[in-house]
Design a protein around this motif. Sequence first.
Motif, PDB file in Angstrom:
ATOM      1  N   LEU A 171      45.644  53.613  40.806  1.00  8.29           N
ATOM      2  CA  LEU A 171      44.728  52.469  41.132  1.00  8.29           C
ATOM      3  C   LEU A 171      45.009  51.299  40.423  1.00  8.29           C
ATOM      4  N   TYR A 172      45.024  51.618  39.011  1.00  6.26           N
ATOM      5  CA  TYR A 172      45.196  50.274  38.067  1.00  6.26           C
ATOM      6  C   TYR A 172      46.732  49.662  38.610  1.00  6.26           C
ATOM      7  N   GLN A 173      47.680  50.456  38.376  1.00 11.56           N
ATOM      8  CA  GLN A 173      48.900  49.921  38.840  1.00 11.56           C
ATOM      9  C   GLN A 173      49.219  49.280  39.932  1.00 11.56           C
ATOM     10  N   THR A 174      48.712  49.690  40.913  1.00 10.45           N
ATOM     11  CA  THR A 174      48.732  49.058  42.246  1.00 10.45           C
ATOM     12  C   THR A 174      48.056  47.762  42.279  1.00 10.45           C
ATOM     13  N   LYS A 175      46.752  47.637  41.623  1.00  8.01           N
ATOM     14  CA  LYS A 175      46.127  46.193  41.555  1.00  8.01           C
ATOM     15  C   LYS A 175      47.025  45.397  40.953  1.00  8.01           C
ATOM     16  N   MET A 176      47.643  45.727  39.540  1.00  2.00           N
ATOM     17  CA  MET A 176      48.596  45.086  38.874  1.00  2.00           C
ATOM     18  C   MET A 176      49.668  44.414  39.799  1.00  2.00           C
ATOM     19  N   GLN A 177      50.271  45.320  40.608  1.00  2.00           N
ATOM     20  CA  GLN A 177      51.731  45.106  41.426  1.00  2.00           C
ATOM     21  C   GLN A 177      51.249  43.776  42.562  1.00  2.00           C
TER      22      GLN A 177
END
Length: 684
Positions: free
Chosen positions: A219-225
């Motif tokens: 979840l976090y990394q998808t938002k960051m990307q």
Amino acid sequence: MEKTIYDPVSVLQNVGEKRVEALNELGIYTIADLLNHFPFRYEDIQVKNLFELEDQEKTSLRGEVLADAVVSRFGYKKSRLSFRMKIDQAIIVVTFFNQPYLAKQIVGGSEITVYGKWDDRRKNLTGIKIIGSTSVEQDADFESVYHTNKKIRQKTIVALIKQAYDSYKDVIPETIPNELRVKYRLISHKEAVYAMHFPVSPEQTKQARREVIFEEFLLYQTKMQLLRKKQKKVGFGTAIHYDIQRLKNFIATLPFELTNAQKRVVNEICRDMKQPINMHRLLQGDVGSGKTLVAVLAIYAAATAGYQSALMVPTTILAEQHSKSLNDLFDPLEIRTALLTGSTTAKEKRLIEEQLRSGEIDVVVGTHALIQDTVEFSKLGLVITDEQHRFGVNQRKKLRSKGIEPDVLFMTATPIPRTLAITAFGEMDVSIIDEMPAGRKPIQTTWVKPKQFEHTLEFIEKQLSIGSQAYVICPLIEESESLDVKNATEVYQKLSQFYQGKYRVGLLHGQMKPAEKDAVMQAFKQNELQVLVSTTVIEVGVDVPNATTMVIYDADRFGLAQLHQLRGRVGRGSKESYCILVADPKGDMGIERMKIMTETNNGFILSEKDLELRGPGDVFGNKQSGIPDFKVGDIVTDFNALETARLDAAELVQRPDFESHPDFAALRTAIAFDPMTSESDVFH
């Protein structure tokens, strides 16, 4: 209306206004928040054999109550509840403190299971809870333990989670795309949520943790990307076409050669600035590595293209320091600078604001004063935040909003291992100055026991006698009954007496008013004070080249990163500098930290060690640093999962159909509702 896990918790039975308020204080607003309020530990409540118990072991015992419980009262609102329990042929005493209401559940002749701490010498069980009469199932072997507050009890949290799961289990979404779930052999999220809250075995909980950790990382990394993709979009940002020849000429006038690391980092920043995309870069550099000079060159580049810059720093002292450095460099070049802090007079402030609006000022250095509504820019192109973790996310965002998609550079002197920085700050590009300027002498660090402090005072006096100055750092301001640590007030009085008539001693701490702190710091900078006793407010950015000695009391109370920051306040001039750690650590970790500090001056090595010894929360201060405070995952121990999630997220968001394909619908929805990855909780 269709049920979703994003319904407010108020839809549950027995959740009125007061209970909503209590849940909100725990960060629980929706059913999803409640289901994701996972236990922080589990208690083994299996009934054990009485004769195999070890002293002080926590255990569950089952037996027959021989007679009703007796409650005796003592002190103010204190009570003791006791009864005898027969287990096989043995008779033990069970005692509960301050739980008189349990008496009605303890009836002579009945069978009961009690969880508590066993005292083998007295053959006594100090009860913690009665199993089977609370939320715990009679046949459960493990019980979940949750973070609570004064307004809501464990029992209530468990009951609400059970109610939420039973009502919403059929609409718990599978956020992880099926292809990744199959690839990593993950159980379903519905199964994982149940196993986290109501575990049957350690193995089941282990599988559940794998799924939950990967989901929150993804979840976090998808938002960051997604943020990264948006920032890298051509046309989404300002192309600053600086004059490269003027920049080269300016660099040639500097009285020293840039290090190779500084040159590399300047190139990375300048390439970003020239692109019609939004620069979003984290600049890391050890104490004294020359980050400020890199910022100066970026500001100058922006000025040659007619763009204004803003440099926001956490303290007035640091703002004044930076302002003076910029003035000295830019004055001959007709680059106009200004300083805006809480100490700026109303008249000066109005003038600076007018000149920022008209474009007469090219760069403004300031504290939080920069984000006031009255501060407007003519053409803001570059925003730099020094010691970025000292500012709230919304403060950084507000400064950036004063321009039209300006380039953003965050600077920090808290070294973070590169791989961790790239992963934890997934939406940023990371630049690292990993080389110190030539001629900078390493600080000699020694560790002494408190009983050797008289020798330390003599060493300080020797340094003062040759015209140098010294810091003495203490972890507390005033005396504490709970911690046997030297406090700043006591040390200030002791040193004032010791050096009386020879040298002047000052005191600095966080409870002083800003004007008082500034006055003390200015007096130290001008050598009107020779010794400065301080708490850790001195940690960030203060530059007094004449200070050569740093003494840190109770150094074992600090982490390596903070000790290194404090040590970096000396060694800023040409003189040999020293750091003396005064400590008598009791545990292996404290001894290890002292040894490491004496062995290396490299902040990146220290940050790696600090992560190993203490974990990310203590090192970075999660709530401030921007590194997310994950509910279950740990960015150090679960680093492989975090990096895997980053790579998967990067691949997912580049797919042309990511924003439309139904396979990713649950992931897209979760990002929109997840507070950890919401617009207000990430850097931008």
